[in-house]
Design a protein around this motif. Sequence first.
Motif, PDB file in Angstrom:
ATOM      1  N   ALA A  74      -1.347  -7.441  -3.134  1.00 14.26           N
ATOM      2  CA  ALA A  74      -0.642  -6.359  -2.449  1.00 14.26           C
ATOM      3  C   ALA A  74       0.034  -5.417  -3.437  1.00 14.26           C
ATOM      4  O   ALA A  74      -0.008  -4.188  -3.271  1.00 14.26           O
ATOM      5  CB  ALA A  74       0.399  -6.946  -1.492  1.00 14.26           C
ATOM      6  N   ALA A  77      -2.703  -3.329  -5.232  1.00 11.28           N
ATOM      7  CA  ALA A  77      -3.362  -2.414  -4.288  1.00 11.28           C
ATOM      8  C   ALA A  77      -2.446  -1.254  -3.912  1.00 11.28           C
ATOM      9  O   ALA A  77      -2.907  -0.111  -3.795  1.00 11.28           O
ATOM     10  CB  ALA A  77      -3.784  -3.177  -3.028  1.00 11.28           C
ATOM     11  N   GLN A  78      -1.148  -1.521  -3.753  1.00 10.21           N
ATOM     12  CA  GLN A  78      -0.234  -0.435  -3.386  1.00 10.21           C
ATOM     13  C   GLN A  78      -0.027   0.545  -4.537  1.00 10.21           C
ATOM     14  O   GLN A  78       0.102   1.750  -4.317  1.00 10.21           O
ATOM     15  CB  GLN A  78       1.114  -0.997  -2.931  1.00 10.21           C
ATOM     16  CG  GLN A  78       1.991   0.050  -2.265  1.00 10.21           C
ATOM     17  CD  GLN A  78       3.221  -0.545  -1.631  1.00 10.21           C
ATOM     18  OE1 GLN A  78       3.886  -1.409  -2.200  1.00 10.21           O
ATOM     19  NE2 GLN A  78       3.555  -0.090  -0.432  1.00 10.21           N
ATOM     20  N   SER A 160      -7.095   1.038  -0.006  1.00 15.70           N
ATOM     21  CA  SER A 160      -6.085   0.330  -0.808  1.00 15.70           C
ATOM     22  C   SER A 160      -4.822   0.090   0.005  1.00 15.70           C
ATOM     23  O   SER A 160      -4.219  -0.989  -0.066  1.00 15.70           O
ATOM     24  CB  SER A 160      -5.760   1.129  -2.075  1.00 15.70           C
ATOM     25  OG  SER A 160      -6.909   1.273  -2.881  1.00 15.70           O
ATOM     26  N   THR A 164      -3.278  -3.535   1.111  1.00 13.45           N
ATOM     27  CA  THR A 164      -1.867  -3.825   0.847  1.00 13.45           C
ATOM     28  C   THR A 164      -1.198  -4.386   2.095  1.00 13.45           C
ATOM     29  O   THR A 164      -0.515  -5.417   2.049  1.00 13.45           O
ATOM     30  CB  THR A 164      -1.131  -2.540   0.411  1.00 13.45           C
ATOM     31  OG1 THR A 164      -1.714  -2.031  -0.783  1.00 13.45           O
ATOM     32  CG2 THR A 164       0.348  -2.821   0.159  1.00 13.45           C
ATOM     33  N   SER A 165      -1.378  -3.699   3.207  1.00 12.91           N
ATOM     34  CA  SER A 165      -0.736  -4.110   4.456  1.00 12.91           C
ATOM     35  C   SER A 165      -1.206  -5.487   4.912  1.00 12.91           C
ATOM     36  O   SER A 165      -0.401  -6.327   5.326  1.00 12.91           O
ATOM     37  CB  SER A 165      -1.023  -3.072   5.545  1.00 12.91           C
ATOM     38  OG  SER A 165      -0.544  -1.799   5.158  1.00 12.91           O
ATOM     39  N   TRP A 167      -2.506  -7.932   3.077  1.00 14.22           N
ATOM     40  CA  TRP A 167      -2.027  -8.976   2.161  1.00 14.22           C
ATOM     41  C   TRP A 167      -0.527  -9.195   2.300  1.00 14.22           C
ATOM     42  O   TRP A 167      -0.041 -10.323   2.149  1.00 14.22           O
ATOM     43  CB  TRP A 167      -2.412  -8.628   0.728  1.00 14.22           C
ATOM     44  CG  TRP A 167      -3.861  -8.903   0.435  1.00 14.22           C
ATOM     45  CD1 TRP A 167      -4.663  -9.833   1.029  1.00 14.22           C
ATOM     46  CD2 TRP A 167      -4.700  -8.229  -0.523  1.00 14.22           C
ATOM     47  NE1 TRP A 167      -5.933  -9.796   0.507  1.00 14.22           N
ATOM     48  CE2 TRP A 167      -5.990  -8.825  -0.446  1.00 14.22           C
ATOM     49  CE3 TRP A 167      -4.504  -7.199  -1.437  1.00 14.22           C
ATOM     50  CZ2 TRP A 167      -7.052  -8.426  -1.251  1.00 14.22           C
ATOM     51  CZ3 TRP A 167      -5.560  -6.786  -2.232  1.00 14.22           C
ATOM     52  CH2 TRP A 167      -6.818  -7.396  -2.138  1.00 14.22           C
ATOM     53  N   VAL A 190       7.327  -8.121  -4.260  1.00  6.45           N
ATOM     54  CA  VAL A 190       6.324  -7.076  -4.475  1.00  6.45           C
ATOM     55  C   VAL A 190       6.900  -5.924  -5.302  1.00  6.45           C
ATOM     56  O   VAL A 190       6.287  -5.459  -6.270  1.00  6.45           O
ATOM     57  CB  VAL A 190       5.781  -6.548  -3.128  1.00  6.45           C
ATOM     58  CG1 VAL A 190       5.021  -5.238  -3.319  1.00  6.45           C
ATOM     59  CG2 VAL A 190       4.856  -7.568  -2.497  1.00  6.45           C
ATOM     60  N   GLN A 194       5.721  -4.707  -9.019  1.00  7.33           N
ATOM     61  CA  GLN A 194       5.225  -3.348  -9.217  1.00  7.33           C
ATOM     62  C   GLN A 194       6.024  -2.596 -10.275  1.00  7.33           C
ATOM     63  O   GLN A 194       5.451  -1.878 -11.108  1.00  7.33           O
ATOM     64  CB  GLN A 194       5.272  -2.592  -7.881  1.00  7.33           C
ATOM     65  CG  GLN A 194       4.231  -3.076  -6.881  1.00  7.33           C
ATOM     66  CD  GLN A 194       4.483  -2.547  -5.493  1.00  7.33           C
ATOM     67  OE1 GLN A 194       5.618  -2.325  -5.089  1.00  7.33           O
ATOM     68  NE2 GLN A 194       3.414  -2.347  -4.733  1.00  7.33           N
TER      69      GLN A 194
END
Length: 290
Positions: A74, A77-78, A160, A164-165, A167, A190, A194
Amino acid sequence: MLWIPFTLLAAFMQAWRNAFQKQLSKDVSVAGVTLARFIWASPLAALYLAGLYQWQPVALPTFNHRFVFFIVGAAVAQIIATALMVKLFKLRNYAIGAGLAKSEAILAAILGVAFFSESLSLLGWVGVLLGAVAVFLLSGASWRQLSWPVLLLGISSGLSFALTSLWVRQASLALGLPFPHGAAWVLLVVILLQTLILLSYLLWRERSTLLALWRRPRLTLLISISSCIGSIGWFTAMSLESVALVKTLGQVEVLFMLLISAFFFKEKLQRTDHGGLALIVLAAIAVMWA
């Protein structure tokens, strides 16, 4: 039905975050604008989690391998989704690309049903499809206007965001904590991951970008605050309801963006916007009924 107010809060804050990010993207690189979304959000997410434990103490989570896999997926991907969206900000036909990025809802529905054991009723599918058509109309796009770079950037960003959502929801479920503590833990982990990834990259490759963010503290802080509050809404809603329904209702963000354009940026709405807005309202009613 708590997922509905949390989704509306998320959509409202995301509309403001996108407006602030678009302003910052005029002077700061893609990676820098992406970092602005996370850099001050970690302490806010930590305060939110601490407040939840003061309000209702629960057990601390156990981070198993499934949770770690979903969290890392996640987070990455975000970052990719946000970077692609910022690239769309820099294109002339931004509205078309942004509309394509909103393919997130229908992609989340397809992937959720195919790979994540989610289910949608017929009315839910109708709402998702109406939302997709509405966003495409509101972008002002026509098939003749689409170029391959914009098409690929928009769909890739939507895919993507959808991953994200999905996961994020799986990570929240993997913790097994009561509502809303699981979503709050996922949010904090998360955002921390990030921030670490992007800071490391910028220190290695773009130190001047960090200086550029430092010189724009107000805009950077506004992006982080709106992003964090929006993420609280998204993560909490997705821990309660399927991603496809949450993201379809979340397309009211387009309505908020148009209102911000009209009242904050003093831009006039187009007559063609009315049909798209009507479809978004119908889509929202359908998914809430579903």
